[in-house]
Design an enzyme around this catalytic site. Sequence first.
Site, PDB file in Angstrom:
ATOM      1  N   SER A 217       8.467  -7.818  -5.888  1.00 36.97           N
ATOM      2  CA  SER A 217       7.282  -8.114  -6.688  1.00 36.97           C
ATOM      3  C   SER A 217       7.673  -8.366  -8.138  1.00 36.97           C
ATOM      4  O   SER A 217       8.635  -7.772  -8.645  1.00 36.97           O
ATOM      5  CB  SER A 217       6.352  -6.901  -6.633  1.00 36.97           C
TER       6      SER A 217
ATOM      7  N   LYS B 259       9.730  -0.702  -5.284  1.00 34.53           N
ATOM      8  CA  LYS B 259      10.245  -2.075  -5.158  1.00 34.53           C
ATOM      9  C   LYS B 259      11.617  -2.188  -5.827  1.00 34.53           C
ATOM     10  O   LYS B 259      12.539  -2.773  -5.279  1.00 34.53           O
ATOM     11  CB  LYS B 259       9.267  -3.078  -5.786  1.00 34.53           C
TER      12      LYS B 259
ATOM     13  N   TYR C 153       4.649   2.734  -7.314  1.00 31.64           N
ATOM     14  CA  TYR C 153       4.738   1.552  -6.446  1.00 31.64           C
ATOM     15  C   TYR C 153       5.867   0.624  -6.925  1.00 31.64           C
ATOM     16  O   TYR C 153       6.733   0.216  -6.153  1.00 31.64           O
ATOM     17  CB  TYR C 153       3.403   0.783  -6.422  1.00 31.64           C
TER      18      TYR C 153
HETATM   19  P1  NAD Z   1      -0.736  -5.647   3.478  1.00 35.01           P
HETATM   20  O1  NAD Z   1      -1.094  -4.232   3.250  1.00 35.01           O
HETATM   21  O2  NAD Z   1      -1.806  -6.608   3.840  1.00 35.01           O
HETATM   22  O3  NAD Z   1       0.426  -5.771   4.571  1.00 35.01           O
HETATM   23  C1  NAD Z   1       1.382  -4.762   4.766  1.00 35.01           C
HETATM   24  C2  NAD Z   1       1.414  -4.457   6.264  1.00 35.01           C
HETATM   25  O4  NAD Z   1       2.409  -3.449   6.497  1.00 35.01           O
HETATM   26  C3  NAD Z   1       0.092  -3.917   6.793  1.00 35.01           C
HETATM   27  O5  NAD Z   1      -0.288  -4.637   7.951  1.00 35.01           O
HETATM   28  C4  NAD Z   1       0.402  -2.455   7.136  1.00 35.01           C
HETATM   29  O6  NAD Z   1      -0.356  -2.011   8.248  1.00 35.01           O
HETATM   30  C5  NAD Z   1       1.898  -2.518   7.415  1.00 35.01           C
HETATM   31  N1  NAD Z   1       2.616  -1.256   7.178  1.00 35.01           N
HETATM   32  C6  NAD Z   1       2.578  -0.481   6.071  1.00 35.01           C
HETATM   33  N2  NAD Z   1       3.373   0.592   6.246  1.00 35.01           N
HETATM   34  C7  NAD Z   1       3.947   0.465   7.460  1.00 35.01           C
HETATM   35  C8  NAD Z   1       4.855   1.257   8.204  1.00 35.01           C
HETATM   36  N3  NAD Z   1       5.315   2.415   7.727  1.00 35.01           N
HETATM   37  N4  NAD Z   1       5.244   0.810   9.417  1.00 35.01           N
HETATM   38  C9  NAD Z   1       4.764  -0.342   9.929  1.00 35.01           C
HETATM   39  N5  NAD Z   1       3.882  -1.120   9.285  1.00 35.01           N
HETATM   40  C10 NAD Z   1       3.469  -0.713   8.061  1.00 35.01           C
HETATM   41  O7  NAD Z   1       0.025  -6.144   2.145  1.00 35.01           O
HETATM   42  P2  NAD Z   1       0.478  -7.614   1.729  1.00 35.01           P
HETATM   43  O8  NAD Z   1      -0.355  -8.029   0.573  1.00 35.01           O
HETATM   44  O9  NAD Z   1       0.578  -8.472   2.923  1.00 35.01           O
HETATM   45  O10 NAD Z   1       1.919  -7.274   1.163  1.00 35.01           O
HETATM   46  C11 NAD Z   1       3.087  -7.387   1.963  1.00 35.01           C
HETATM   47  C12 NAD Z   1       4.275  -6.934   1.149  1.00 35.01           C
HETATM   48  O11 NAD Z   1       4.360  -7.726  -0.033  1.00 35.01           O
HETATM   49  C13 NAD Z   1       4.208  -5.488   0.677  1.00 35.01           C
HETATM   50  O12 NAD Z   1       5.499  -4.925   0.768  1.00 35.01           O
HETATM   51  C14 NAD Z   1       3.771  -5.596  -0.765  1.00 35.01           C
HETATM   52  O13 NAD Z   1       4.234  -4.529  -1.532  1.00 35.01           O
HETATM   53  C15 NAD Z   1       4.456  -6.888  -1.177  1.00 35.01           C
HETATM   54  N6  NAD Z   1       3.791  -7.557  -2.315  1.00 35.01           N
HETATM   55  C16 NAD Z   1       2.462  -7.841  -2.227  1.00 35.01           C
HETATM   56  C17 NAD Z   1       1.833  -8.464  -3.305  1.00 35.01           C
HETATM   57  C18 NAD Z   1       0.354  -8.739  -3.275  1.00 35.01           C
HETATM   58  O14 NAD Z   1      -0.234  -8.921  -4.347  1.00 35.01           O
HETATM   59  N7  NAD Z   1      -0.292  -8.801  -2.117  1.00 35.01           N
HETATM   60  C19 NAD Z   1       2.566  -8.804  -4.451  1.00 35.01           C
HETATM   61  C20 NAD Z   1       3.938  -8.512  -4.488  1.00 35.01           C
HETATM   62  C21 NAD Z   1       4.534  -7.879  -3.391  1.00 35.01           C
HETATM   63  C1  WQD Z   2      -5.011  -9.653 -12.258  1.00 29.47           C
HETATM   64  C2  WQD Z   2      -5.715  -9.792 -13.610  1.00 29.47           C
HETATM   65  C3  WQD Z   2      -6.390  -7.687 -14.540  1.00 29.47           C
HETATM   66  C4  WQD Z   2      -9.283  -6.742 -11.370  1.00 29.47           C
HETATM   67  C5  WQD Z   2      -1.064  -6.466  -9.087  1.00 29.47           C
HETATM   68  C6  WQD Z   2       0.081  -5.485  -9.030  1.00 29.47           C
HETATM   69  C7  WQD Z   2       1.368  -6.231  -8.825  1.00 29.47           C
HETATM   70  C8  WQD Z   2       1.285  -7.187  -7.619  1.00 29.47           C
HETATM   71  C9  WQD Z   2       0.076  -8.055  -7.669  1.00 29.47           C
HETATM   72  C10 WQD Z   2       2.101  -6.055  -5.681  1.00 29.47           C
HETATM   73  C11 WQD Z   2      -5.301  -8.741 -14.627  1.00 29.47           C
HETATM   74  C12 WQD Z   2      -7.599  -8.513 -14.204  1.00 29.47           C
HETATM   75  C13 WQD Z   2      -8.320  -7.322 -12.177  1.00 29.47           C
HETATM   76  C14 WQD Z   2     -10.612  -6.658 -11.858  1.00 29.47           C
HETATM   77  C15 WQD Z   2      -9.911  -7.768 -13.868  1.00 29.47           C
HETATM   78  N1  WQD Z   2       1.150  -6.465  -6.380  1.00 29.47           N
HETATM   79  N2  WQD Z   2      -8.626  -7.835 -13.387  1.00 29.47           N
HETATM   80  N3  WQD Z   2     -10.877  -7.189 -13.094  1.00 29.47           N
HETATM   81  O1  WQD Z   2      -2.395  -6.366 -11.919  1.00 29.47           O
HETATM   82  O2  WQD Z   2      -1.523  -8.758 -12.099  1.00 29.47           O
HETATM   83  O3  WQD Z   2      -0.860  -7.343 -10.193  1.00 29.47           O
HETATM   84  O4  WQD Z   2      -1.091  -7.254  -7.881  1.00 29.47           O
HETATM   85  O5  WQD Z   2       3.262  -6.081  -5.919  1.00 29.47           O
HETATM   86  O6  WQD Z   2       2.349  -5.259  -8.636  1.00 29.47           O
HETATM   87  O7  WQD Z   2       0.135  -4.745 -10.238  1.00 29.47           O
HETATM   88  O8  WQD Z   2      -3.158  -8.178 -10.276  1.00 29.47           O
HETATM   89  O9  WQD Z   2      -5.301  -8.866  -9.316  1.00 29.47           O
HETATM   90  O10 WQD Z   2      -5.046  -6.475 -10.122  1.00 29.47           O
HETATM   91  O11 WQD Z   2      -5.132  -8.325 -11.792  1.00 29.47           O
HETATM   92  O12 WQD Z   2     -10.214  -8.218 -14.973  1.00 29.47           O
HETATM   93  O13 WQD Z   2     -11.522  -6.119 -11.185  1.00 29.47           O
HETATM   94  O14 WQD Z   2      -7.119  -9.565 -13.384  1.00 29.47           O
HETATM   95  O15 WQD Z   2      -6.589  -6.983 -15.732  1.00 29.47           O
HETATM   96  O16 WQD Z   2      -5.326  -9.368 -15.899  1.00 29.47           O
HETATM   97  P1  WQD Z   2      -1.989  -7.622 -11.261  1.00 29.47           P
HETATM   98  P2  WQD Z   2      -4.717  -7.912 -10.293  1.00 29.47           P
END
Ligand code: NAD
Ligand code: WQD
Length: 332
Positions: A124, A152, A148
């Site tokens: 991330s 990562k 969190y």
């Molecule tokens: P999500 O929660 O929709 O998907 C994660 C999946 O992993 C879920 O289906 C959950 O049931 C499964 N899971 C969690 N723990 C598990 C375990 N111990 N064993 C088996 N399955 C398990 O999340 P997502 O948005 O699809 O994110 C996927 C990955 O990408 C995550 O590692 C997240 O940290 C990373 N990521 C997400 C974002 C984002 O904004 N969505 C941004 C950066 C990184």
């Molecule tokens: C986006 C913008 C908020 C909600 C997060 C995690 C990051 C990654 C992606 C996993 C910001 C603003 C938000 C609301 C708002 N996930 N906001 N009102 O914080 O950039 O990233 O998700 O790895 O680790 O931190 O994403 O969608 O929460 O916020 O004004 O109700 O929207 O302040 O500027 P963020 P977000």
Amino acid sequence: MKILLTGGTGFIGSHTAVAMAQSGHEVILFDNFCNSDCSVLDRLQSILGFRPAFEEGDIRDEKRLKEVLQTYRPEAVVHFAGLKAVGESVQKPLEYYDNNICGTVTLLRAMQQTGIKKIIFSSSATVYGMPQYLPLDEGHPLSVTNPYGRTKLQIEEILSDLCASDPQWSAICLRYFNPIGAHESGLIGENPRGIPNNLLPYVARVAAGQLQAVQVFGNDYDTPDGTGVRDYIHVMDLADGHVRAAQYSQTHRGWIAINLGTGVGYSVLDIIHAYEKACGHPIAYRITERRPGDVASNWANPQRAFELLGWKARYTLEDMCRDSWRFQQNCR
Ligand code: NAD
Ligand code: WQD
């Protein structure tokens, strides 16, 4: 290639399953459904015309993992499984360290014991912490501000140590910026349980009349309109990045981090206005206090992904909002 997707029924995993299968790869999904449910498999079947292989299990269960790895013998693992809510990680750090870090170590041990040494990891942009310059390239200093993010960063370091210990390993850490949108079918997308923490799902629920108004967390940042700026990326572009990373892993050895972002930042108000166009009506919002821990702006330098993977984001913000809204209308 034959590829195992941990967390394969989650938001990004399910979209990647579609992109991989449609590029001719054989996918096996592995998930414990802690943040998804089995209806995703029916939806994937509707999109793909066949039901992808699925194995229920937890990445902390080494015996189960080895059983699955030995049965299917995938060439690579794309590792999405993990917990991802920043606020929750502050409340429950041990759950995050156990699930994300212990789970990854268990997965890596099972992979090593079964001779599978290619992993693509969901990292991330959160590992960059407070930006010291923009756009963020992969050489930007790393720091984290919550459990969190620490999971990562630590997993990236564990993967780096593993690659240093054994030259056969390939670990590709994909640093996602802000994934949003949904598959164009409207059948799969992001549907968080409870009140959404992230901006897009919140805006989608206000647009659908399920929540009253978007709270805009601060309008006094040093940005063009004062609201936070982020690099939002369509989840199908992200999925395509994984397809290319899997191809790259066939010849790559060692550890590498690659940004997946568009290189363009949009503000919170830009997002609300783009969503208004997609749904065809105004979206109520009010300005509130800044959210603790938020940075003013971040966006990616996606050059490395282009150079190494030949990957570039193609979808526009308009596409992201249109596809999100189509999915939102289907999940009432
Ligand atoms: P999500 O929660 O929709 O998907 C994660 C999946 O992993 C879920 O289906 C959950 O049931 C499964 N899971 C969690 N723990 C598990 C375990 N111990 N064993 C088996 N399955 C398990 O999340 P997502 O948005 O699809 O994110 C996927 C990955 O990408 C995550 O590692 C997240 O940290 C990373 N990521 C997400 C974002 C984002 O904004 N969505 C941004 C950066 C990184
Ligand atoms: C986006 C913008 C908020 C909600 C997060 C995690 C990051 C990654 C992606 C996993 C910001 C603003 C938000 C609301 C708002 N996930 N906001 N009102 O914080 O950039 O990233 O998700 O790895 O680790 O931190 O994403 O969608 O929460 O916020 O004004 O109700 O929207 O302040 O500027 P963020 P977000």
